[in-house]
Design an enzyme around this catalytic site. Structure first.
Site, PDB file in Angstrom:
ATOM      1  N   GLU A 248       1.503  -0.527  -5.020  1.00  0.00           N
ATOM      2  CA  GLU A 248       0.294   0.264  -5.217  1.00  0.00           C
ATOM      3  C   GLU A 248       0.663   1.738  -5.126  1.00  0.00           C
ATOM      4  O   GLU A 248       0.431   2.387  -4.117  1.00  0.00           O
ATOM      5  CB  GLU A 248      -0.785  -0.090  -4.174  1.00  0.00           C
ATOM      6  CG  GLU A 248      -2.133   0.548  -4.474  1.00  0.00           C
ATOM      7  CD  GLU A 248      -2.543   1.651  -3.494  1.00  0.00           C
ATOM      8  OE1 GLU A 248      -3.657   2.163  -3.650  1.00  0.00           O
ATOM      9  OE2 GLU A 248      -1.757   2.007  -2.584  1.00  0.00           O
TER      10      GLU A 248
ATOM     11  N   ASP B 246       0.836  -1.190   0.000  1.00  0.00           N
ATOM     12  CA  ASP B 246       0.000   0.000   0.000  1.00  0.00           C
ATOM     13  C   ASP B 246       0.880   1.253   0.000  1.00  0.00           C
ATOM     14  O   ASP B 246       1.756   1.402   0.859  1.00  0.00           O
ATOM     15  CB  ASP B 246      -0.865  -0.046   1.274  1.00  0.00           C
ATOM     16  CG  ASP B 246      -1.992   0.964   1.253  1.00  0.00           C
ATOM     17  OD1 ASP B 246      -2.952   0.740   0.492  1.00  0.00           O
ATOM     18  OD2 ASP B 246      -1.900   1.965   1.989  1.00  0.00           O
TER      19      ASP B 246
END
Lengths: 667, 667
Positions: free
Chosen positions: B414, B385
């Site tokens: 990401e 993330d």
């Protein structure tokens, strides 16, 4: 698991630097510039997250202990740019440093805060950052920062805090004292070679001194060359390049037209260097003395001309080296020295050096010493014969050695070989390079080749020096194209490339007879015999050459190559291109009819925006060759060129200024 | 003047090596390949003069002491090529070595000699070279070389000498024992990362476990995910990616639709990690136990599915780290910890780590330990993330550490941020990368973006993983395009990129309502609340998805990206492209109607030569979605696509073989 930070100096060095330009092979080789150039350096710099970074260009002269630092400005897309002026000849280094700047990050955030409580807490954060900047500052700056921080801690009104925190002048002070503890510096110190102006802009004239005699049957001398200087200067050349002027070997000497045996009167090839009279540091006795040579250099300089020396590292069989240093040559099993050959061709009058000699260090020293000897005599330009047949590491070392002592030295690589070899020589230190120009005659060939020069990676290090002819190269275009062909090739050379040269007087006297059909060798080549030239011949091109060279001198646009752009013409025989200088204040547009046999006409389509010309005003095209002036308007204009009258226009494009009374051609 | 050879190992090292490929930032970063790939390495290699060189590709697995060596073959233009098969997962290194080969040079010259005396002297030279090769050889080779040299010294007939000297078999023996004393080896050992096949070819399904319950009102569990596996495997996905499954913070928890205060029943965002129940190595109690998680992994593997873990390095205010390691967070002057913010936006439920902590080493260790913990539990795929908000050096170190222990580990970055930041993450070690695909909807955008992926410098290290939707991204194209839009984006994702993913069941159930007009957030987003999905809904896309994924599994062409080529269609709403594999034995041509609202038709123009198809025979287009088969002929063929019926064709192109009885579709 290994300790964190193995191979990491400090995990807090968060800025990243990538893709610094200019860059030649990752910094292995130097980019090239001219003294006085603004050196523009760019890099991709960024960090993680939302923090603001600061970037500095660091640069210094080679050997200087301290770096100069120039703040880089963001161009968008994480690209940064700064520049410095390389004001003197020699080596430079540059690199980039970047860091996450907490003061700038804070200021960026602070400007976007709206709530009063937020502003108050953020002011305290800022005060802390400003106080540490104060610790790095001195004198008045330190005091100003301290009191700024104190105010930020004491003011309570949100609007007042906002104004105070965003004070631009105080921010500029704080920015001068950044916290660089965790700065990242690119480990590569990129090399830059800064040459003098002639490295980029030069007009060469090649001439055999032995043919310079004014009396029939007498061997030309260096004194004769002196007498020829006004003629050469009159044409506007600034480099006089002499093929080798050393004693010529007698053993296996070649006769006229490269005949295997020389007759008693045959002078031999000047590239078969060395005899009982001496080798690479001696002068051929019939040309004159070292004193004559020094005089020639001095007199030439007075005419604005530099003498370029030929460096041909090879020996005639009777060169003194052959006896004194047998270890520098390759020996054959039959007890003879290996002469130059490219089977089945043989060059019995030339011994190449054996660079794989056990004694290569002494050989390298001796050869560098030859260049040094002539540099000591005042020569600063060297045209190097076939450098691609000697090891690359030798040249890299030798050129660096000479330029350390004579940073203004210029080396022209005479390597007609494969592209990557020619590029390697340019990268490792040659200042200028011969090219394939002689064999690029069609429009698409010229566009492709010169676009590669000016926009390919070589633009940073490969400086083309283009020649329509040389003593080895009489192209079919010149053989069959007549006088228009010579004009076309002259104009192309002189306006496409900032450095060019001709081999004269063969060129200006339109010498076009090959040794045999299909050959590019001259008939009765001066390489093997003495020629007499009638410089007064009425068909000669010396006047035109003078005009072309004057156009080059008077128009900075023609003095570098980077600005070259081609424009469409709806006729494949017409080539159109422009060069500009001084932010397009000086603009030269050339149109050439490449067909030496027929009148050609067509519509030229200039990209006016790229030339900085308003699409709705007319502009003047002043032909620097004929003197004629044309009023053009808009991008599309008609051109017709008759090769028998004038195969080319070299236009100075003159813009209108304000009103018709201010046309610069009214002045 | 400095001694010759300062900075030169030996002046006799005459070979030059340049421009080795693949090359990422001069060898600073690794190129990426898949186990079993043929790794093709090229370099520019040459030397001065006319000598012949020999080049070797050297390669080894990281840590292996000895290099493997493969002879490189010349491609022309001084370019050389060789390859090796990277047969296992892990790190490799490669470089190139080259030398002037005197035996090969001699042989090249010898073949061009014609005169008898020349041949005799040259034979003696050759005999000497062969004798030194014999000294380097052993056993039978040594004997053969010695007797070859002896013959060359004794034979006197020129024609016999010629034949003997050019003997090919003996030359092959001599070539095996070159004199490499003066070989040049590129000092850079280029790194290569070899991953397993799933790094290049993967179909991801993202799902919130807490919404997986089969009963209304019950919090979903890992056991519920287990029950969902057949459904996911039935659609053909091979990676099941779960948003964070750790305890969720209670302090400052967000409510439904990102409301500032959470109600008592609100489950909070799974990315607000950590509470009294534990942090990054704990499981959210309502989801189940570590035992359940291990079971899920095992059961998934049995269905051909790998579970991908979310790595989100940030903390809820009540994460155990906040109490135990205050030094890992940034403190504000008001005594509170700095929460995440992007002024004026605030994320009070999340504390970022302070990577500029004095204690960064301990923080790095702890975070790498989190990944290691889950790798120890059998997880091999990590979706990271926002990696771009943590320092680059941390990721480079952490990924290398984990892959040293688990070389088969896959990391998906990401990072929806600026292009250079995304590329840096891919270079420093991320296996796959999220992209801007969701916002590339027009034909020219798709062509430009995917051409950059497959032909730009990123092709060596940036593996796109493209998503039509994510829990954060509901594009306007999906909001307004209805069912056809979902199909278009699915087909584009699955056929343009070898790795793609969807966030389900929102995607297959055509969820298209935004939180508010102009927002890309889902209404009632699962990020903040539990949803129930009716997987039996008749309009769902699960059948189509299954067909698309089957086409991907059955056609190697769709399993990598390098072969992607676009073809012209005379309609800007129709996009056509092909991928191929196994030397074009497997060919897939996709045509998509990008307009979800109207029937579009046009002429597709295939480049048959590049596809290896004879221009004069017909070929079959087998639509893998509908099953329909079309007979096409020549490059131009008509296509019409009705978005309401079928917005796309995914054609397997099947060539005719020999006669009509041998069409492969007869079989």
């Amino acid at each position: 698991m290994a300790e964190p930070g193995v191979n990491v100096t400090d995990g807090r060095m968060r800025a990243v630097i990538e893709r610094i330009t200019p860059c030649v092979d990752g910094g292995r080789f130097a980019a090239k510039r001219i003294a006085g150039d603004e050196v523009v350096v760019e890099a991709d710099c960024f960090t993680d997250g939302h923090d603001t970074i600061a970037c500095l260009l660091r640069w210094r002269r080679e050997g200087e202990p301290a770096w100069h630092e120039t703040p880089m400005a963001p161009l968008g897309g994480d690209r940064w740019r700064a520049s410095f002026v390389a004001d003197s000849v020699g080596g430079y280094r540059y690199t980039v440093t970047a860091w996450v700047d907490h003061f700038l990050s804070w200021r960026h955030d602070f400007a976007r805060r709206v709530e009063a409580e937020d502003l108050r807490v953020a002011s305290l954060v800022g005060a802390g950052l400003i106080e540490s900047a104060a610790q790095r500052a001195k004198g008045a700056d330190c005091t100003r920062l301290k009191s700024w921080a104190a105010e930020l801690r004491s003011v309570s009104d949100a609007q007042a805090l906002r104004t105070l925190g965003l004070d631009e002048k105080l921010a500029a002070v704080a920015s001068r004292y950044p916290d660089r503890r965790f700065a990242t510096t690119c480990p590569v110190e990129y090399p830059l070679v800064v040459d003098r102006a002639r490295a980029r802009f030069s007009a060469w004239y090649e001439m055999f001194p032995r043919s310079a005699s004014s009396e029939a049957g007498r061997h030309g001398t260096l004194r004769d060359c002196e007498a020829r200087l006004p003629y050469i200067a009159g044409m506007g050349f600034d480099v006089l390049y002499l093929p080798p002027i050393h004693p010529i070997g007698r053993v296996n000497r070649k006769g006229a037209n490269n005949a295997l045996g020389a007759g008693p009167g045959d002078p031999g090839s000047p590239w078969a260097i060395g005899s009982a009279e001496g080798g690479h540091t001696a002068l051929h006795p019939e040309l004159g003395t070292l004193e004559d040579f020094r005089r020639l250099i001095t007199r030439a300089r007075a005419c604005g001309i530099e003498v370029a020396m030929d460096i041909a590292f090879q020996c005639a069989p009777d060169h003194p080296y052959a006896g004194a240093h047998p270890e520098w040559f390759r020996w054959r099993p039959d007890g003879s020295v290996q002469y130059a050959e490219n089977p089945p061709k043989k060059y019995q009058d030339i011994f190449p050096f054996e660079f794989e000699s056990e004694d290569w260090r002494a050989l390298w020293n001796e050869l560098a010493g030859v260049i040094r000897f002539w540099a000591g005599e005042g020569v600063r330009i060297f045209r190097v014969d076939n450098p691609h047949t000697k090891p690359f590491p030798f040249w890299e070392w030798a050129i660096a050695e000479i330029k350390r002592e004579y940073p203004e030295a210029i080396f022209l690589a005479e390597a007609f070989t494969r592209p990557k070899v020619m590029h390697r020589l340019a990268k490792l230190g040659f200042t200028q390079s011969y090219t394939y120009f002689a064999w690029r005659n069609a429009k698409h060939e010229l566009i492709e080749y010169f676009t590669e020069f000016t926009q390919g990676p070589g633009r940073e290090y490969f400086r083309p020096n283009v020649w329509p002819n040389t003593p080895d190269i009489l192209t079919e275009y010149l053989q069959f194209g007549g006088r228009p062909a010579f004009i076309v090739r002259l104009v192309l050379a002189a306006t496409l490339a900032a450095s060019y040269g001709i081999y004269g007087p063969a060129f200006e006297l339109l010498e076009a007879a090959p040794r045999e059909p299909g050959s590019e060798e001259y008939l009765d080549s001066e390489k093997y015999q003495i020629r007499r030239w009638n410089l007064e011949a009425p068909h000669g091109l010396s006047d035109l050459i003078a005009r072309v060279n004057r156009a080059r001198r008077e128009n900075p646009a023609l003095q570098s190559d980077a600005s070259l752009r081609f424009f469409p013409v709806d006729n494949d025989s017409l080539l159109c291109y422009a060069k500009s200088a001084a932010k397009a204040e000086n603009l030269v547009v050339t149109v050439v009819n490449l067909d030496p046999h027929h009148v050609q006409s067509g519509w030229v389509e200039l990209d006016l925006a790229s030339l900085g010309i308003d699409a709705h005003t007319s502009y003047q095209m002043h032909d620097l060759l004929s003197g004629a002036r044309f009023l053009w308007s808009g991008p599309r204009n008609f051109v017709q060129l008759d090769p028998q009258r004038a195969p080319a226009h070299v236009f100075a494009l003159r813009r209108k200024v304000r009103t018709e009374r201010n046309f610069d051609y009214f002045l």
